[in-house]
Enzyme design. Structure first.
Site, PDB file in Angstrom:
ATOM      1  N   GLY A  46      -7.853  13.027   7.443  1.00  0.00           N
ATOM      2  CA  GLY A  46      -8.376  14.252   6.840  1.00  0.00           C
ATOM      3  C   GLY A  46      -7.346  15.360   6.715  1.00  0.00           C
ATOM      4  N   GLU A  62      -5.858   3.984  12.711  1.00  0.00           N
ATOM      5  CA  GLU A  62      -5.989   5.295  12.080  1.00  0.00           C
ATOM      6  C   GLU A  62      -5.240   6.334  12.922  1.00  0.00           C
ATOM      7  OE1 GLU A  62      -9.624   5.594   9.374  1.00  0.00           O
ATOM      8  OE2 GLU A  62     -10.308   6.064  11.379  1.00  0.00           O
ATOM      9  N   GLU A  67     -12.901  10.666  15.691  1.00  0.00           N
ATOM     10  CA  GLU A  67     -13.760  11.850  15.786  1.00  0.00           C
ATOM     11  C   GLU A  67     -14.825  11.654  16.863  1.00  0.00           C
ATOM     12  OE1 GLU A  67     -14.608  12.098  11.589  1.00  0.00           O
ATOM     13  OE2 GLU A  67     -12.514  12.609  11.235  1.00  0.00           O
ATOM     14  N   LYS A  89     -18.581   9.959   6.636  1.00  0.00           N
ATOM     15  CA  LYS A  89     -18.690  10.969   7.696  1.00  0.00           C
ATOM     16  C   LYS A  89     -20.001  11.747   7.526  1.00  0.00           C
ATOM     17  CE  LYS A  89     -13.712  11.367   7.774  1.00  0.00           C
ATOM     18  NZ  LYS A  89     -12.605  11.876   8.555  1.00  0.00           N
ATOM     19  N   ASN A 108     -15.838   5.701   4.637  1.00  0.00           N
ATOM     20  CA  ASN A 108     -16.516   6.383   5.745  1.00  0.00           C
ATOM     21  C   ASN A 108     -16.948   7.749   5.226  1.00  0.00           C
ATOM     22  OD1 ASN A 108     -17.325   7.653   8.071  1.00  0.00           O
ATOM     23  ND2 ASN A 108     -15.266   7.843   8.941  1.00  0.00           N
ATOM     24  N   SER A 150      -5.999   9.481   5.222  1.00  0.00           N
ATOM     25  CA  SER A 150      -5.638  10.083   3.927  1.00  0.00           C
ATOM     26  C   SER A 150      -5.217   9.047   2.884  1.00  0.00           C
ATOM     27  CB  SER A 150      -4.567  11.157   4.107  1.00  0.00           C
ATOM     28  OG  SER A 150      -5.055  12.185   4.953  1.00  0.00           O
ATOM     29  N   HIS A 197     -14.306   5.585  16.244  1.00  0.00           N
ATOM     30  CA  HIS A 197     -13.590   6.479  15.320  1.00  0.00           C
ATOM     31  C   HIS A 197     -13.022   7.641  16.147  1.00  0.00           C
ATOM     32  CE1 HIS A 197     -12.751   9.350  12.151  1.00  0.00           C
ATOM     33  NE2 HIS A 197     -12.773   8.333  11.302  1.00  0.00           N
TER      34      HIS A 197
HETATM   35  C1  PEP Z   1     -11.574   8.340   8.272  1.00  0.00           C
HETATM   36  O1  PEP Z   1     -12.498   9.129   8.382  1.00  0.00           O
HETATM   37  O2  PEP Z   1     -11.639   7.264   8.868  1.00  0.00           O
HETATM   38  C2  PEP Z   1     -10.423   8.699   7.450  1.00  0.00           C
HETATM   39  C3  PEP Z   1      -9.411   7.885   7.395  1.00  0.00           C
HETATM   40  O3  PEP Z   1     -10.499   9.877   6.758  1.00  0.00           O
HETATM   41  P1  PEP Z   1      -9.517  10.392   5.577  1.00  0.00           P
HETATM   42  O4  PEP Z   1      -9.337   9.221   4.633  1.00  0.00           O
HETATM   43  O5  PEP Z   1     -10.228  11.532   4.952  1.00  0.00           O
HETATM   44  O6  PEP Z   1      -8.236  10.755   6.224  1.00  0.00           O
END
Ligand code: PEP
Length: 249
Positions: free
Chosen positions: A177, A171, A102, A16, A14, A213, A100
């Site tokens: 992040g 998630e 976000e 982003k 992803n 992460s 997601h």
């Molecule tokens: C994500 O954006 O779905 C995500 C898991 O980000 P990160 O791996 O940076 O934590």
């Protein structure tokens, strides 16, 4: 039947809101050059809308698929700023992230809207990757399964036939992040809960990814868990070598 055997690993990047045409070109070239190290794993990237043309041109024929980070629930019409499932089809997208955290947090997306987006994607032949996850406060209050159940309810209500064509992603918001990763056992416990919901509806074969992460250094221990079928990767998907090492773990 042990469905773990038929659930092929899936690793999705992803991006982003990162990238330029120039940095994307470097990343995509690196992915194409190194993809041969990845075996028994479906590999995909979800790019910002304006770059889908560039991504499709670079990845076509590479064995790496691509998708978008969101999709409209509407088919077409006066919806300024929205991008329809048919438009994603036009760019050869196989995947669309929906829900997601976000988007849930910064764009007020409700559980119902997320399910409607998933249904719209499916109707156009695009696989929705439905993201769910609890915040730190919810986790600390012991509400993880309650939150996941609430988020999943309208998605599960779409029925087994639809669910069978989806991918789910767990998630935990507190791990996205932040550099904090759920321990493999923490993640497995939630994945097992999600799997039990899917099994109850007769679709245990649906792939459930972990996100938060994920890096090359922790991917193997997460993938070793029986109900974790791959990863949704944010930051670490922006460096070709690191992303490929996750997929090859
Ligand atoms: C994500 O954006 O779905 C995500 C898991 O980000 P990160 O791996 O940076 O934590």
């Amino acid at each position: 039947m042990n469905t773990a055997l038929i659930r092929k690993r899936l690793v999705i990047g992803n991006w982003k809101m990162h990238g330029t045409r120039a940095t994307n070109a470097t990343l995509l070239t690196g992915l194409c050059a190194g993809v041969a190290v990845v075996h028994d794993c479906d590999l995909a990237v979800c790019a910002p809308f304006p770059y889908l043309g560039q991504v499709s041109a670079c990845l076509h024929g590479s064995g790496i698929s691509w998708g978008a980070q969101d999709v409209s629930k509407h088919e077409q019409g006066a919806f300024t700023g929205e991008v329809s499932p048919a438009m994603l089809n036009d760019f050869g997208c196989q995947w669309a992230l929906v829900g997601h955290s976000e988007r849930r947090a910064f764009h007020g997306e409700s559980d119902q809207l997320v399910a409607e987006k998933a249904a719209a994607a499916l109707k156009a032949g695009i696989t929705p990757v439905v993201c769910v996850g609890e915040t730190r406060a919810e986790q600390e209050a012991g509400l993880t399964t309650e939150v996941i159940s609430r988020q999943l309810a309208p998605v599960l209500a779409l029925g087994a036939e639809s669910l069978a064509k989806m991918v789910l992603a767990y998630e935990p918001v507190w791990a996205i992040g932040t550099g904090l990763t759920a321990t493999p056992q923490q993640a497995q416990d939630v994945h097992a809960f999600i799997r039990s919901q899917l099994s109850g509806l007769g679709v245990p074969q649906v792939r459930v990814l972990y996100g938060g992460s994920v890096k090359a250094s922790n991917a193997l221990s997460l993938f070793a868990m029986s109900d974790i079928d791959g990863a949704l990767v944010g930051g670490a998907s922006l460096v070709a070598e690191e992303f490929l090492r996750i997929a090859a773990a």
